[in-house]
Design a protein around this motif. Sequence first.
Motif, short mmCIF file in Angstrom:
data_model
loop_
_atom_site.label_atom_id
_atom_site.label_comp_id
_atom_site.label_asym_id
_atom_site.label_seq_id
_atom_site.Cartn_x
_atom_site.Cartn_y
_atom_site.Cartn_z
N GLU A 44 50.81 -154.07 36.81
CA GLU A 44 49.38 -154.14 36.47
C GLU A 44 48.97 -152.84 35.81
OE1 GLU A 44 46.72 -155.56 39.52
OE2 GLU A 44 48.38 -156.55 40.59
N LYS B 285 46.70 -149.89 37.30
CA LYS B 285 46.90 -149.82 38.75
C LYS B 285 48.21 -149.15 39.08
CE LYS B 285 47.40 -152.70 42.89
NZ LYS B 285 47.38 -154.09 43.43
N HIS B 286 49.26 -149.52 38.35
CA HIS B 286 50.58 -148.99 38.62
C HIS B 286 50.93 -147.88 37.63
CE1 HIS B 286 51.48 -153.21 40.41
NE2 HIS B 286 51.12 -152.37 41.36
#
Length: 373
Positions: free
Chosen positions: A246, A249-250
């Motif tokens: 993602e 997010k990551h």
Amino acid sequence: MKSETVIYQFISFWVILGGTVDVTAHKVVDGGGLEELHHATGGAIGGTNVDQKFFKTLDDWLGEDVMKKFRLEHASDWLEFEKNFESKKRSIGRSSGEFITFSNLGELCRIYKEQTGQSTSSRMTELNLQGKVKVMKENKFRFESVYLRQLVFDDPISDLVNHLERLFLNPAFSDIETILLVGGFSDCPILEQKIRDSFPTRNVIKPPEANLAVMKGAVIFGHSPKMITQRLSPRYYGIAVNMPFETGKHPETHRMRCDDGDVCTDVFRCMIEKNAPLTRIQKIFRPSSIHSLSVNIEVYESEAPVSFCTDSRCRFLGRVVMDSNVLSEQWTRSQQKAEIDVSLEFGSTELYVIAQDKTTKKAVKATFDCLSR
């Protein structure tokens, strides 16, 4: 007349005092078994701390080079010195003697004079330790007992009491009525009295031969492991997995291309949470690629919640490898990902990890020693 065995049900703290300190809470249940209410806490706040402070003080007074030479060249005298201190550590406060004496230190005094040109007596005077530390005939060190207590005992004992006080603030421990002191350091009268004074509303028990209680308990547990009806996890345990990536997010450093798109690697998938009951945990996972000829399942533990296995707080325990002898050929031919059933189960001191291909029913098992830290 029929005899009966009466089992008293109560909740207690077990304070295991040796080189390190382990504090855990147990409840006595029907049948005399023990149910753990909180995982063991503590660490390096036990007798080892007292040892370190004492010998570090001598390093500061006489010099690290002097102490090192004494340890290496006169090992028998050094071991006798350590043994003597261990004995004094467990008895200080029990007798009314004003001074505590350590004998057979003539070689230490000689080495100090050889390297510095002055006697150890002169060094004590230089450090303004008159009346607190005496050197007798350049062979014995005599410590004034109150000074020795303040020098090496007060801080470690205060650390332990503070740790217990923090634990008692936890609402889960509001019903704790009894504190059991076991292990070698529990023989120290100063420590026992400090705990009694700090927790006057609780019943403090130090059984006879408390220094042998841990060993006896280990033997009893070896013969009757089911006496512990419930144990709690001391840490978080999980495996490394890949997840759909993602963006935002990551971290990009964990991005990897696979069959179905980009994945985030080295994600810590927790299977057993800290302070959770140690039961058999099973979860199903799928490899990231249908072209994999083997599957590596990496097992980790952590003291705190983490997102990735690369976190510095995460510790790699080992891996379970499933190769072509275990994996089904059908999932490669059908272009479908295999389903791997991963189980984590605790023994007395070991973690068992079992990975099974749900199609072939073949499994691989590995055992990890959870005491080696």
